[in-house]
Design a protein around this motif. Structure first.
Motif, short mmCIF file in Angstrom:
data_model
loop_
_atom_site.label_atom_id
_atom_site.label_comp_id
_atom_site.label_asym_id
_atom_site.label_seq_id
_atom_site.Cartn_x
_atom_site.Cartn_y
_atom_site.Cartn_z
N PHE A 30 0.83 -1.21 0.00
CA PHE A 30 0.00 0.00 0.00
C PHE A 30 0.86 1.25 0.00
CE2 PHE A 30 -3.47 -2.74 1.84
CZ PHE A 30 -4.25 -2.69 0.70
N PHE A 31 1.96 1.18 0.73
CA PHE A 31 2.84 2.34 0.77
C PHE A 31 3.43 2.60 -0.62
CE2 PHE A 31 6.99 4.34 1.39
CZ PHE A 31 6.58 5.49 2.04
N ALA A 32 3.81 1.51 -1.30
CA ALA A 32 4.38 1.65 -2.65
C ALA A 32 3.34 2.24 -3.60
CB ALA A 32 4.86 0.28 -3.15
N VAL A 33 2.12 1.76 -3.52
CA VAL A 33 1.05 2.27 -4.39
C VAL A 33 0.80 3.74 -4.09
CG1 VAL A 33 -1.42 2.11 -4.89
CG2 VAL A 33 -0.06 0.02 -4.70
N PHE A 34 0.76 4.05 -2.82
CA PHE A 34 0.51 5.44 -2.42
C PHE A 34 1.65 6.35 -2.90
CE2 PHE A 34 -1.29 8.89 -0.40
CZ PHE A 34 -0.39 9.52 0.46
N THR A 35 2.89 5.88 -2.72
CA THR A 35 4.04 6.67 -3.16
C THR A 35 3.98 6.91 -4.66
OG1 THR A 35 5.31 5.64 -1.41
CG2 THR A 35 6.56 6.78 -3.12
N LEU A 36 3.64 5.86 -5.39
CA LEU A 36 3.53 5.97 -6.84
C LEU A 36 2.49 7.02 -7.20
CD1 LEU A 36 4.63 4.55 -9.42
CD2 LEU A 36 2.53 3.24 -9.42
N PHE A 37 1.37 6.98 -6.53
CA PHE A 37 0.28 7.92 -6.78
C PHE A 37 0.77 9.34 -6.56
CE2 PHE A 37 -3.33 10.46 -5.37
CZ PHE A 37 -4.23 10.22 -6.39
N VAL A 38 1.46 9.57 -5.46
CA VAL A 38 1.96 10.91 -5.13
C VAL A 38 2.96 11.36 -6.19
CG1 VAL A 38 3.34 12.23 -3.49
CG2 VAL A 38 1.54 10.68 -2.66
N VAL A 39 3.86 10.46 -6.58
CA VAL A 39 4.89 10.81 -7.56
C VAL A 39 4.25 11.16 -8.90
CG1 VAL A 39 6.80 9.88 -8.92
CG2 VAL A 39 6.74 9.52 -6.45
N VAL A 40 3.32 10.31 -9.34
CA VAL A 40 2.66 10.56 -10.62
C VAL A 40 1.90 11.87 -10.56
CG1 VAL A 40 0.82 9.76 -12.14
CG2 VAL A 40 2.52 8.14 -11.30
N PHE A 41 1.21 12.09 -9.47
CA PHE A 41 0.42 13.31 -9.32
C PHE A 41 1.30 14.54 -9.34
CE2 PHE A 41 -3.61 15.11 -8.51
CZ PHE A 41 -3.37 16.30 -7.83
N GLN A 76 4.21 14.87 -10.72
CA GLN A 76 4.96 15.08 -11.96
C GLN A 76 4.08 15.45 -13.15
OE1 GLN A 76 7.21 11.54 -12.48
NE2 GLN A 76 8.91 12.26 -11.24
N THR A 77 2.82 15.14 -13.07
CA THR A 77 1.96 15.31 -14.23
C THR A 77 0.93 16.41 -13.98
OG1 THR A 77 2.18 12.93 -14.40
CG2 THR A 77 0.66 13.99 -15.93
N SER A 78 1.11 17.51 -14.64
CA SER A 78 0.20 18.63 -14.39
C SER A 78 -1.20 18.33 -14.90
CB SER A 78 0.75 19.91 -15.01
OG SER A 78 0.98 19.68 -16.38
N CYS A 79 -1.28 17.56 -16.00
CA CYS A 79 -2.59 17.27 -16.54
C CYS A 79 -3.00 15.85 -16.16
CB CYS A 79 -2.62 17.44 -18.06
SG CYS A 79 -1.42 16.41 -18.90
N TYR A 80 -2.58 15.43 -14.97
CA TYR A 80 -2.88 14.09 -14.49
C TYR A 80 -4.38 13.85 -14.48
CZ TYR A 80 -3.21 10.05 -11.50
OH TYR A 80 -3.51 8.81 -11.00
N TYR A 81 -4.77 12.70 -15.04
CA TYR A 81 -6.18 12.36 -15.01
C TYR A 81 -6.34 10.88 -14.77
CZ TYR A 81 -10.79 11.05 -16.45
OH TYR A 81 -12.04 10.51 -16.47
N ASP A 82 -7.11 10.54 -13.78
CA ASP A 82 -7.46 9.14 -13.58
C ASP A 82 -8.65 9.09 -12.66
OD1 ASP A 82 -7.33 6.39 -13.80
OD2 ASP A 82 -5.16 6.40 -13.69
N ASN A 83 -9.28 7.94 -12.58
CA ASN A 83 -10.46 7.83 -11.74
C ASN A 83 -10.14 7.21 -10.40
OD1 ASN A 83 -11.94 8.91 -13.78
ND2 ASN A 83 -12.44 6.94 -14.66
N GLU A 84 -8.87 7.24 -10.04
CA GLU A 84 -8.51 6.65 -8.76
C GLU A 84 -8.93 7.58 -7.64
OE1 GLU A 84 -4.39 5.69 -8.78
OE2 GLU A 84 -4.58 4.45 -10.55
N VAL A 85 -9.38 6.99 -6.57
CA VAL A 85 -9.77 7.80 -5.42
C VAL A 85 -8.92 7.38 -4.22
CG1 VAL A 85 -12.12 8.41 -6.03
CG2 VAL A 85 -11.64 6.16 -5.08
N GLU A 86 -8.75 8.30 -3.32
CA GLU A 86 -7.92 8.02 -2.17
C GLU A 86 -8.80 7.76 -0.96
OE1 GLU A 86 -4.48 10.27 -0.26
OE2 GLU A 86 -4.61 11.03 -2.29
N HIS A 87 -8.58 6.64 -0.27
CA HIS A 87 -9.32 6.34 0.95
C HIS A 87 -8.32 6.15 2.07
CE1 HIS A 87 -13.18 6.04 -0.84
NE2 HIS A 87 -12.83 5.08 -1.66
N TYR A 88 -8.35 6.97 3.04
CA TYR A 88 -7.48 6.84 4.21
C TYR A 88 -6.03 6.67 3.80
CZ TYR A 88 -12.12 5.90 5.94
OH TYR A 88 -13.46 5.98 6.19
N GLY A 89 -5.61 7.43 2.81
CA GLY A 89 -4.20 7.40 2.41
C GLY A 89 -3.84 6.24 1.52
#
Ligand code: HEC
Length: 121
Positions: free
Chosen positions: A5-16, A18-31
């Motif tokens: 989960f930490f790896a997934v979360f870190t990836l999410f933060v990094v992608v977010f 780095q990408t100004s026009c980031y778009y995805d339907n992922e939602v964050e629940h409790y980190g």
């Protein structure tokens, strides 16, 4: 599991970050990033993924003369034998898009939609 989960979360933060026009339907629940694949809709979930990742080639006048995916019918035919699922995973066929895999969540949504019979909803 925690590390995953930490790896997934870190990836999410990094992608977010780095990408100004980031778009995805992922939602964050409790980190923790969760990919919601319930009740997938063609118009709300699938079409935006296709428009963002595939239409540059798969449309009349696109970069390549390949099957057009702008319409439901144009895409649907490649769901019948699950070719679209194989393509986005590079599973025995050339990977789509050729530049690199789309996000895991986008892949899961496409697969869930195909498994549901690719409804026009
Ligand atoms: C850079 C251009 C490009 C992009 C972007 C692209 N494709 Fe393709 N696609 C091609 C080319 C060229 C072919 C035909 C050659 C081959 O089979 O590899 C093809 C073939 C296919 C086929 C087999 C049917 C056919 O038309 O021959 C499917 C299914 C497919 N792509 C799905 C996708 C999906 C889904 C996406 C987006 C997630 C995507 N493609 C993005 C260039 C692209």
């Amino acid at each position: 599991m925690k590390q995953f989960f930490f790896a997934v979360f870190t990836l999410f933060v990094v992608v977010f970050a780095q990408t100004s026009c980031y778009y995805d339907n992922e939602v964050e629940h409790y980190g923790v990033t969760v990919c919601d694949t319930t009740a997938i809709s063609y118009s709300a979930d699938i079409l935006p993924i296709i428009q963002q990742n595939c239409i540059s080639c798969h449309a009349p006048g696109g970069q390549q003369a390949v099957s057009p995916f702008m319409t439901y019918e144009g895409l649907k035919q490649f769901t019948l034998n699950r070719e679209i699922v194989d393509r986005i995973n590079g599973n025995g066929v050339s990977l789509m898009p050729p530049s690199g895999e789309i996000s895991d969540c986008s892949k899961q949504k496409i697969e869930a939609w195909v498994n549901a019979g690719a409804p026009n909803n």
